[in-house]
Scaffold this active site. Structure first.
Site, mmCIF file in Angstrom:
data_model
loop_
_atom_site.group_PDB
_atom_site.id
_atom_site.type_symbol
_atom_site.label_atom_id
_atom_site.label_comp_id
_atom_site.label_asym_id
_atom_site.label_seq_id
_atom_site.Cartn_x
_atom_site.Cartn_y
_atom_site.Cartn_z
ATOM 1 N N LYS A 196 20.003 -23.475 122.537
ATOM 2 C CA LYS A 196 20.528 -22.602 121.482
ATOM 3 C C LYS A 196 19.499 -22.350 120.395
ATOM 4 C CE LYS A 196 25.337 -22.965 122.613
ATOM 5 N NZ LYS A 196 26.649 -23.531 122.386
ATOM 6 N N ARG A 234 27.134 -30.070 127.804
ATOM 7 C CA ARG A 234 27.063 -28.841 128.621
ATOM 8 C C ARG A 234 25.629 -28.311 128.550
ATOM 9 N NH1 ARG A 234 27.168 -23.431 127.676
ATOM 10 N NH2 ARG A 234 28.253 -22.113 129.167
#
Ligand code: PMM
Length: 278
Positions: free
Chosen positions: A209, A248
């Site tokens: 991210k 995840r």
């Protein structure tokens, strides 16, 4: 406690870091089976990108993308979660063999979602969310990000319970990057133990991210995937230490190695203390 690894299989042309790479069912299935061989405990299949700015996808298009992939993994005996904000997709994916509905909006995007999941045997991952990706950062205002996320996820747990979903079926996710800018993500991760303390299992997704690239002062469009994966392995280990149930990630092999090393460290310290008295 062993932290599980959820491997990401985005069957989309436009996801945040892997959009277009596994857009057809065949390459998505091959990719997922590789992640499984690398050590993924669960495969998370998504057909709608949630990267900042992404447009919504028609649920029927989403289902065309994900259902063959979910079916193939379920047939291969792999635990599957379906990453969707649409109740109709969630139901179709559970019928195709998915065991977890992963709704980054925590049931807020589709008013039918919680009731739909309640009528199945599936678990639900409830993400912290403050609005669609088209306007991802409009809601990124907090008095105290940890207090606010914990309070809002508690409300979503109550909503799930009212819809008939027992707390044992609930997984909470702080929604890293969803309505949160750089420092707000770090503050949330620092306070993860508060979320873990609520009781249900916790899932964390930091993989590749933007806030990681920002921390590395590498926000170029092609900011080395390897650098982001290494950063993800570190945040995944720290998340594991905070007691989360699963992480995840895209890079399952690297995360597995990082978690194995961290576990060896912990077991080493237990070994030392148990042998010292001899
Ligand atoms: N992040 C993305 C998509 N789905 N699901 C959960 N539960 N938690 C997350 O943090 C999350 C998610 C966006 O990342 P991607 O586009 O790289 O898959």
């Amino acid at each position: 406690m062993t932290t599980l690894i959820m491997g990401i299989v985005n069957v989309t042309p436009d996801s945040f870091s892997d959009g277009g790479r596994y857009a057809d069912a065949e390459s998505a299935v091959a990719h997922g089976l590789r992640l499984r061989a690398d050590g993924a405990d669960i495969l998370d299949v998504g057909g709608e990108s949630t990267r900042p700015g992404a447009e919504r996808v028609d649920p029927l298009v989403e289902q065309e993308r994900v259902l063959p992939v979910v079916r193939a993994f379920a047939d291969a005996g792999v635990a599957v979660s379906i990453d969707t904000m649409n109740a109709s997709t969630a139901l179709a994916a559970v019928a195709a063999g998915a065991r977890i509905v992963n709704d980054v909006s925590g049931g807020l995007a589709d008013p039918e979602m919680l009731a739909a999941v309640a009528g199945t045997e599936a678990d639900i991952a409830i993400g912290h969310w403050r609005g669609h990706s088209t306007d991802m950062y409009a809601g990124a205002h907090y008095d105290d990000v940890v207090d606010d996320v914990v309070a809002e996820l508690r409300q979503r747990m109550d909503a799930a319970a009212s819809a008939g979903i027992a707390p044992t079926r609930v997984i909470l996710d702080p929604g890293i990057g969803f309505g949160k800018k750089g420092a707000q993500n770090w503050a949330m991760l620092r306070g993860l133990d508060r979320l873990v303390g609520l009781g249900p299992r916790v899932l964390v997704g930091t993989s590749r991210k933007r806030f990681l690239a920002e921390a590395l002062a590498d926000d170029s469009a092609d900011a080395g995937e390897a650098r982001r994966d290494l950063a993800t392995a570190v945040t995944s280990v720290l998340s594991a230490q905070a007691g989360v149930w699963a992480v995840r990630v895209h890079d399952v092999a690297g995360t597995r190695d990082a978690l194995t090393v961290a576990r060896s460290w912990q077991e080493g310290s237990r070994w030392t203390s148990s042998t010292r008295s001899r």
